[in-house]
Design an enzyme around this catalytic site. Sequence first.
Site, PDB file in Angstrom:
ATOM      1  N   LYS A  56     -55.926 -30.546  65.139  1.00  0.00           N
ATOM      2  CA  LYS A  56     -55.244 -29.850  64.051  1.00  0.00           C
ATOM      3  C   LYS A  56     -56.231 -29.633  62.905  1.00  0.00           C
ATOM      4  O   LYS A  56     -56.746 -30.597  62.323  1.00  0.00           O
ATOM      5  CB  LYS A  56     -54.064 -30.690  63.567  1.00  0.00           C
TER       6      LYS A  56
ATOM      7  N   LYS B  73     -54.225 -26.367  67.029  1.00  0.00           N
ATOM      8  CA  LYS B  73     -53.456 -25.740  65.969  1.00  0.00           C
ATOM      9  C   LYS B  73     -54.329 -25.502  64.756  1.00  0.00           C
ATOM     10  O   LYS B  73     -55.009 -26.446  64.361  1.00  0.00           O
ATOM     11  CB  LYS B  73     -52.298 -26.688  65.640  1.00  0.00           C
TER      12      LYS B  73
HETATM   13  C1  PBG Z   1     -47.100 -31.446  58.826  1.00  0.00           C
HETATM   14  C2  PBG Z   1     -47.257 -30.173  59.562  1.00  0.00           C
HETATM   15  C3  PBG Z   1     -47.795 -28.961  59.128  1.00  0.00           C
HETATM   16  C4  PBG Z   1     -47.582 -28.061  60.159  1.00  0.00           C
HETATM   17  C5  PBG Z   1     -46.968 -28.753  61.207  1.00  0.00           C
HETATM   18  N1  PBG Z   1     -46.780 -30.073  60.833  1.00  0.00           N
HETATM   19  C6  PBG Z   1     -48.364 -28.542  57.816  1.00  0.00           C
HETATM   20  C7  PBG Z   1     -49.574 -29.192  57.304  1.00  0.00           C
HETATM   21  O1  PBG Z   1     -50.262 -29.946  57.972  1.00  0.00           O
HETATM   22  O2  PBG Z   1     -49.847 -28.935  56.132  1.00  0.00           O
HETATM   23  C8  PBG Z   1     -47.929 -26.604  60.133  1.00  0.00           C
HETATM   24  C9  PBG Z   1     -47.063 -25.732  60.964  1.00  0.00           C
HETATM   25  C10 PBG Z   1     -47.130 -24.293  60.615  1.00  0.00           C
HETATM   26  O3  PBG Z   1     -47.790 -23.853  59.665  1.00  0.00           O
HETATM   27  O4  PBG Z   1     -46.462 -23.527  61.329  1.00  0.00           O
HETATM   28  N2  PBG Z   1     -48.225 -32.190  58.644  1.00  0.00           N
END
Ligand code: PBG
Length: 331
Positions: free
Chosen positions: A196, A252
């Site tokens: 991520k 992601k």
């Molecule tokens: C929570 C989380 C996020 C997303 C999924 N879980 C946001 C972040 O890390 O700031 C992003 C999902 C999306 O933008 O569709 N940590």
Amino acid sequence: MEKNIYPINRRRLRTGAHMRELTAGVRLSHRAFIQPLFLDESIDRPRAINGLSQVEVDTADTILKRIETDMLAGSQKFLLFPVPESKQEHPRDFSFAASVVDRIKENFGNDIWLATDLCLCSYTTHGHCGILSEDRQQVLNHASVEVLTRYALQLAAAGADCIAPSDMMDGRIGAIRTQLDTMGLEQVSLMSYSAKFSSQFYGPFRDACHSAPAAGGLKDRKSYQLSPFNSNDALATALRDEAEGADILMVKPATLYLDVISRLRQQTSSPIAAYHVSGEYAAVESLAAQGLLKRQDAHIEIWAALQRSGADIIISYAARNARQWIEQATY
Ligand code: PBG
């Protein structure tokens, strides 16, 4: 005999939809899709999300109807984002999320597969994904893993089929797996947000989940999410999560990191999920709204790209349309 002056004819493969369909390397199926669901304790009717057309934040009541409608359209797999009303410096109370998971599974049982996102960013006053140090300059790894593990246990005990940790702390997959197994919850799977990245493309999501980081000295997530400039770290982190017991590895955002999906594909036989995140989705929706692309065809093209690069599972805000759109797709 006349000499063929174009001996290497590739265009025959593209002549007509039947030929293109027959020779396609990628075939999409709605069965590979996960639909995200948002749930906010503080609202009493569904709320629109800035940038995310056709997606709404639900209440604990309307979410049941939403799932029912999605099921009729062919969706069976969901990723739930619970947003509690009260925010804390050190969150302890996860009963809202647990009770909703319990209620959803009570209603739909094994007709659906329910994963729950596991993170503290919607729970904390500062919007970071973990517990802050006293000087508020750092997100503490160990303290965060402890809280996340407790939260995971409650969600699993409430009936979640899968826990999806998105916090990016080190060691949380191993800690959660051990705890779940100790408590007799070994059938609950873990989908790790293992690659991520620290990205600009989470904007609409943060609006939906009240989760933008806003602590004094710490205004972004760069100290725990991956750097867009370092794919080796992403690979090592994903493989580390796999070794700790992650069942599904996630990359992601999706379209900006196809190289990571593709490299990871070559290094693992674990299933890979690609999350087409809120900003990526919103970009498509915005072009569609201006008449600059065809929404449905654009999403299909993106899904094909994700599968081509090696993803087995696609998480998309348009997943609820997958069955219909894939059926209608022209090759
Ligand atoms: C929570 C989380 C996020 C997303 C999924 N879980 C946001 C972040 O890390 O700031 C992003 C999902 C999306 O933008 O569709 N940590």
